[in-house]
Structure formats: structure tokens, C-alpha cells
Design an enzyme around this catalytic site. Sequence first.
Site, PDB file in Angstrom:
ATOM      1  N   GLU A 111      -5.712 -20.599  -8.227  1.00 20.91           N
ATOM      2  CA  GLU A 111      -4.550 -20.316  -9.089  1.00 20.91           C
ATOM      3  C   GLU A 111      -4.638 -18.842  -9.414  1.00 20.91           C
ATOM      4  O   GLU A 111      -5.494 -18.421 -10.197  1.00 20.91           O
ATOM      5  CB  GLU A 111      -4.592 -21.192 -10.345  1.00 20.91           C
ATOM      6  CG  GLU A 111      -3.276 -21.214 -11.104  1.00 20.91           C
ATOM      7  CD  GLU A 111      -3.160 -20.100 -12.120  1.00 20.91           C
ATOM      8  OE1 GLU A 111      -2.479 -19.086 -11.813  1.00 20.91           O
ATOM      9  OE2 GLU A 111      -3.741 -20.220 -13.203  1.00 20.91           O
TER      10      GLU A 111
ATOM     11  N   CYS B 137      -0.845 -15.629 -16.610  1.00 23.44           N
ATOM     12  CA  CYS B 137      -0.337 -15.631 -15.234  1.00 23.44           C
ATOM     13  C   CYS B 137       1.074 -16.197 -15.179  1.00 23.44           C
ATOM     14  O   CYS B 137       1.880 -15.791 -14.342  1.00 23.44           O
ATOM     15  CB  CYS B 137      -1.279 -16.412 -14.328  1.00 23.44           C
ATOM     16  SG  CYS B 137      -1.567 -18.106 -14.849  1.00 23.44           S
TER      17      CYS B 137
END
Length: 450
Positions: free
Chosen positions: A227, A261
Site C-alpha cells: 500500500e 496516503c
Amino acid sequence: MLKGINPYTQEEIYSFKSITSAEVNHKIEAAQNVFKTWRRTSFNERASLMLQLSNHLKKNATDLASIITKEIGKPISQSIAEIEKCAWVCEYYAENAEVQLQQKNITTDAQSSYVSYEPLGVILAVMPWNYPFWQVFRFLAPNLMAGNVGLLKHASNVQLSARAIEECLRLVGFPESCFQNLQISSQKVEEAIKHQHVKAVTLTGSEKAGQAVASQAGQALKKSVLELGGNNALVVFDDCNLEATVKTCVQARFQNNGQSCIAGKRLLIQDSIYDDFIAELITQVKDLKEGHPQGTDTYISVMAREDLAEELEEQLNTSVIKGAKIRLGGKRNQAFFEPCLVENVTSEMPIFQEETFGPVLAITRFSKANEAVELVNGSKFGLGVSVFTENDKLINDLIPQFEDGAVFVNELVKSDPRLPFGGTKRSGYGRELSDEGILEFVNKKTVYIK
């Protein structure tokens, strides 16, 4: 040497020596030994411990949150919310893992054929600093419930959080070595990946870190889940609920001081409401309370490290040279960076192309829906996109056109234990959370009985 600096006071809060290669090997061997018994525990036993862990987190939320705030400057109210979310993911998997991993019977020519889902063993997690508890718990909860055991290589500036997580599991009665913190630098990660007892690795972090870990895992023929970065777009159409949409966009960009993020980093506004939207946006951003991260009403404080603020400043300044216009904020004082709104942003500017990990919002106009789709997809990242409109037909038309791993309508992109989480393109591969996440690190064993 692993050092922690309080970004608000600039005081050193710890200095730890990395453990040796021999100590890393010892911890991995201990993990493998406990796996042999942990994998045979019942779902009821695992769930009982996981629920005790959830209760422990909730009872000690303020103390644990204070560790986060001290290490990375996250406002205390947001740190408490992070701990509470960790409790939620523990509860979710305690209640759902058994069903998610139940045997799948398949009709074939055999007397019996099915797929069973069995633990792999020792799983290594390489985790970042921006959500120092949540990033770990969304790995920890599904994998322990699946019968795996965990090793954590946490970021060097959140080692107090790493130790606290390990201590939480010990206090509620998880077996010794079921989950261990590896107090090591990034240079030693490859040693751990190569160890014969480490079966897979998951990483949340930068593109560069992801490339390194994926390469090392590939060389060792071990599965990896990544990720990585994101450059999420917030797409605002002229039929949106303006005031509510602005509020959501502000939260999407500026929570955790913009260090996420999945933050909304590119704001795309339809021409016909541009001026009204910007006016309301400026008002709401000015209302954000700045101050000491321990202040209960503080929303904006310092970034986690001064070098991160310097990097953001460079991205902003380069974009301004290319023609971007700062409409609000943008000044830096050590690790503090003023919430910043930037107009006239075009696709060749760093704050459009790159991930901006801090409180800078890049604003671009669009006129038609197809133009918005091109702007969204014109990113090397593909983590998520938020779309704001009351037009159901438009939404249904747009959703298949976006290349991201998630589309959120009239809401900011967020992780939820019930939903799979992950991206496409340079944002990584694989999924965390939900049933998709717990199935990433299991042996999907085919059984055929004639």
C-alpha cells in the site's frame, strides 16, 4: 541508532540501538515456534483475546494516543480517534474471521472437494509513521485471527508506538512471541525477508520503499502486499451540496496535518461554482484551530519531521515558479506548515504529479465530466477518488471510468474494516481489511477426495 524527536518541541524523546542480526534471527525462530501452537488454537480462543485487546485499547485510549502525539505531532483528538479505530478492527475480525475463513465446498466429480484457508506462518509487516497504531492493527488483527503470527518493522521515529503495541498484546494475554517488534533500521529488512521462516511481507510506505521490499520478496519467492502513495482527487460538480462538500474536502486534505496516503490532495472544481466554492473553502480553512498538538480543540499542528516540511515547501515553490498561485497560507516554521490553498495548478506541476504529504491543497478547474475523468486518471497513483454530486446517473456513468482502487461519493476516501482497501498503478497491489484482507496471507488449499 533509532531516534525519536518530538516535532513540536524539537526535543529528543528516545535513542534506541538497533538489535543485531543474531537477535533478529532469535525473534524469528521464536515466532516460528509459537506459530506451531497458535495455528491450532480455536477461533473462539483467538476472538476472546482480540476482544480483550479491543477493550484494553478503549480503556487506555488517552494514554496510548499521547504516545502518537508526542512522536509525530498529531493533534490529540485525532490520535484518540486512531486508537478507537484500532479497537474497532479488533472487534470486526473477532466477530467475522471464522466465517471469512470457513471451508468452501465445491461440487465436482469427487466424493468431496473443497478449499480450506490455512495460515501461512510468520508474516513481516513494514509500517510507516503517519498512523503508527492503525497501520499496524489493520495488519495485526486479521493475521492473528487467521492463525498467523506477526513481526513488525516500524518507522524509526515511532518506536515508542511500536513498543506500546507489543506491550498491549502481552498485557491481555497473547502468547509470547505471537507478535514482536523488530527494533531495526530499513537496511536490515532484507535479512528478515530472506529468513526461511518468514513466509510473506506487507508494506505500507513510499514508492521507493515498496520497490525495495517487493524486489527482495520477489527474489526470495515470497508473497508481498503493498500500500503505497496516493494523489487522490476531490471532484466537485456544480450540483453538489456546497457547504457540506467544502467541509468534507477540508477534512480530507487537512486531517493528520495532511499526512495521509488517502488524503484528498488534488481539488477539481467545476467552472460554474468555482468562485463560490473557493470563497467558502477559504472561510473554513481559516477556521481550523492551530496550536499545540495536546490541545483538545487543535486541528492543525506540526508535521512529523522538519525535513518533511522542507520537502513539501520545495514542491510548492517549484509549482509556483511554474505558474501556480498561493491563495492562502504556505509559510513554514521548522516543522510547522501553514494550511495552504494553491490555485492555477496544472498537470505538469509537482503538486499535481507527486504525492504531497502535508497541508497543501492543489486546485484545478474543469468544465465537463470527461475532462474531470482525464485529470483524475492523469496520475501515476490510483488509491482513491472522491466525487461530489447529487446526480445519480452521472455517478453511475463515472464510476467505471476511474482507475483507482476506491471511489467514494459525497464522502472522503477512508479505510473501513468492512471494506477492502488498496490501490492500483503506483499505489501498490493487494488488499487490506474486509474478507479480502484476511485472505491475502493464507494457504488456499484445494482438497479433492475421490
